[in-house]
Motif scaffolding. Structure first.
Motif: not given
Length: 422
Positions: A251-270
């Protein structure tokens, strides 16, 4: 009169003579197994983390896969838990930790080499599903061998040895992504993947002079007793605490794949952050993690390991709320620093807790725990994909916050209502 050889070689802690407390770092430098494990884990982290961010680009650019098909490649890691369990169960039956480690490392070399030289799109999928799952079990065999050595030769600084070896694995993950990007840009993705194969094979080198399976013996008074013979395969009831802990870890580790998938997109595009600032935000987590891993070992001696993990899961909740709600670079930095706290604790102590929850079969415990990251990544990827389509960015980061809440509650139950406070 010359002392018997057995007494000369006996550890002062075991014979009762006065011993100087040696630091974990000194123990690692002095003990061939610990030293070899540290080097091997660094090479493992370096090789895998170099390839992991590049494999999708390789499939798209070299083998002409669509983005959708390239994303499905990560589902091949779902075979890793089964492969890890099979290797771990055999290791517990035979006691041949390092022999199986070498076999898994060779499998990793063959698997990554096969992917590097693939000419058809189906080839990396088949190789990853059938071969690399067994390669991933190499790490669990190293930690099982460490457990055997620590149990057979207890010393005052042994509790920090596993943390140092785990730090070496994390150190490889710090360097690997940048090294892989540089090599892929200058020599091509196939050369980069073959370099990963070489790193995987090179894990064997630090163990070349060590015996694959030497029975350990301990001194009790004037008697020398062999360690107990390998036990039978544990039943589901024996494994229940380990499986519960592993599920909460997922449950803790699942957040890593979400973060690495979408945090760069969030930082770059929004947020429109510069690449340098975005890279600094991503890179701060492993640095904090490295600093906090030895601290976590020291604190856990006073608080208990699982109690400290409850706090770490709480950090995960706060970190993901920062990602979802702040909308500023400062807030993202805060979130990443908190995530460094999460993994400073779980990375240093997770494997130790897993082994202590199934002491009769430490290789099986190590394999189940280490391979659970693959299932967790797939779980996080699925949840993130559905979440971003439903609630969008940045609210998708509330999902891993919820997962972390579940982990914190579950760990609190383990600590409060069972004997597994550790």
């Amino acid at each position: 009169m010359t002392a018997p050889k057995a007494v000369e070689d006996a550890d002062p802690v075991l014979t009762g003579s006065t011993a100087v407390r040696r630091s974990p770092l000194r123990l690692v430098l002095e003990t061939p197994l610990y030293r070899g494990a540290t080097v091997a884990m660094f090479l493992s982290g370096l090789g895998f983390s170099a390839a992991a961010p590049q494999i999708a680009s390789f499939l798209v650019n070299e083998l002409h896969a669509s983005l959708t098909v390239a994303g499905l490649y990560y589902l091949t890691s779902l075979t890793a838990p089964l492969a890890g369990y099979l290797v771990g169960a055999r290791s517990d039956r035979t006691g041949r930790r390092l022999g199986l480690f070498r076999a898994c490392a060779v499998a990793g070399f063959l698997g990554w080499s096969g992917i590097a030289f693939s000419t058809q799109l189906w080839m990396p999928f088949v190789v990853s599903a059938l071969v690399l799952g067994f390669a991933g079990a190499a790490t669990s065999q190293v930690f099982a061998a460490l457990h055997d050595e620590i149990s057979a030769r207890p010393k005052a600084g042994n509790d920090g040895v596993v943390a140092i070896v785990r730090m070496a694995l994390t150190g490889g993950w710090v360097i690997g992504p940048a090294a892989g990007s540089f090599l892929a840009a200058n020599a091509g993705p196939r050369a980069m993947l073959f370099a990963t194969a070489l790193c995987t094979l090179a894990q064997i080198v630090p163990f070349m002079t060590l015996r694959a399976s030497a029975p350990r013996r301990t001194r009790v008074g004037r008697r020398v007793e062999s360690l107990p013979a390998p036990t039978a395969k544990p039943g589901l009831r024996q494994m229940a605490p380990l499986l519960m802990f592993t599920a909460l870890y997922m449950c803790v580790y699942a957040g890593e794949s979400i973060k690495y998938a979408y945090l760069p997109i969030y930082m770059n595009e929004q947020l429109r952050l510069t690449p340098a600032l975005g890279g600094a935000i991503i890179g701060v987590q492993p640095l904090v993690e490295l600093v906090l891993m030895p601290v976590a070992v020291l604190v856990a001696r006073r608080t208990g390991m699982i109690r400290l993990m409850i706090l770490a899961a709480g950090f995960g909740v706060a970190a993901n709320i920062c990602f979802a709600a702040t909308g500023t670079a400062l807030g993202l930095f805060a979130g990443q620093i908190l995530m460094g706290g999460v993994w400073g604790v779980f990375a240093a102590l997770g494997i130790v807790v897993a082994q202590r929850l199934l002491p009769a079969a430490v290789a099986t415990a190590s394999a189940i725990f280490m391979s659970s990251a693959a299932v967790s990544s797939a779980m996080g990827g699925l949840a993130g994909g559905l979440g971003v389509a439903t609630i969008g960015l940045p609210l998708v980061f509330l999902l891993p916050a919820l997962f972390a809440v579940v982990a914190a509650v579950g760990l609190a139950c383990m600590s409060r209502f069972s004997k597994h406070g550790l």
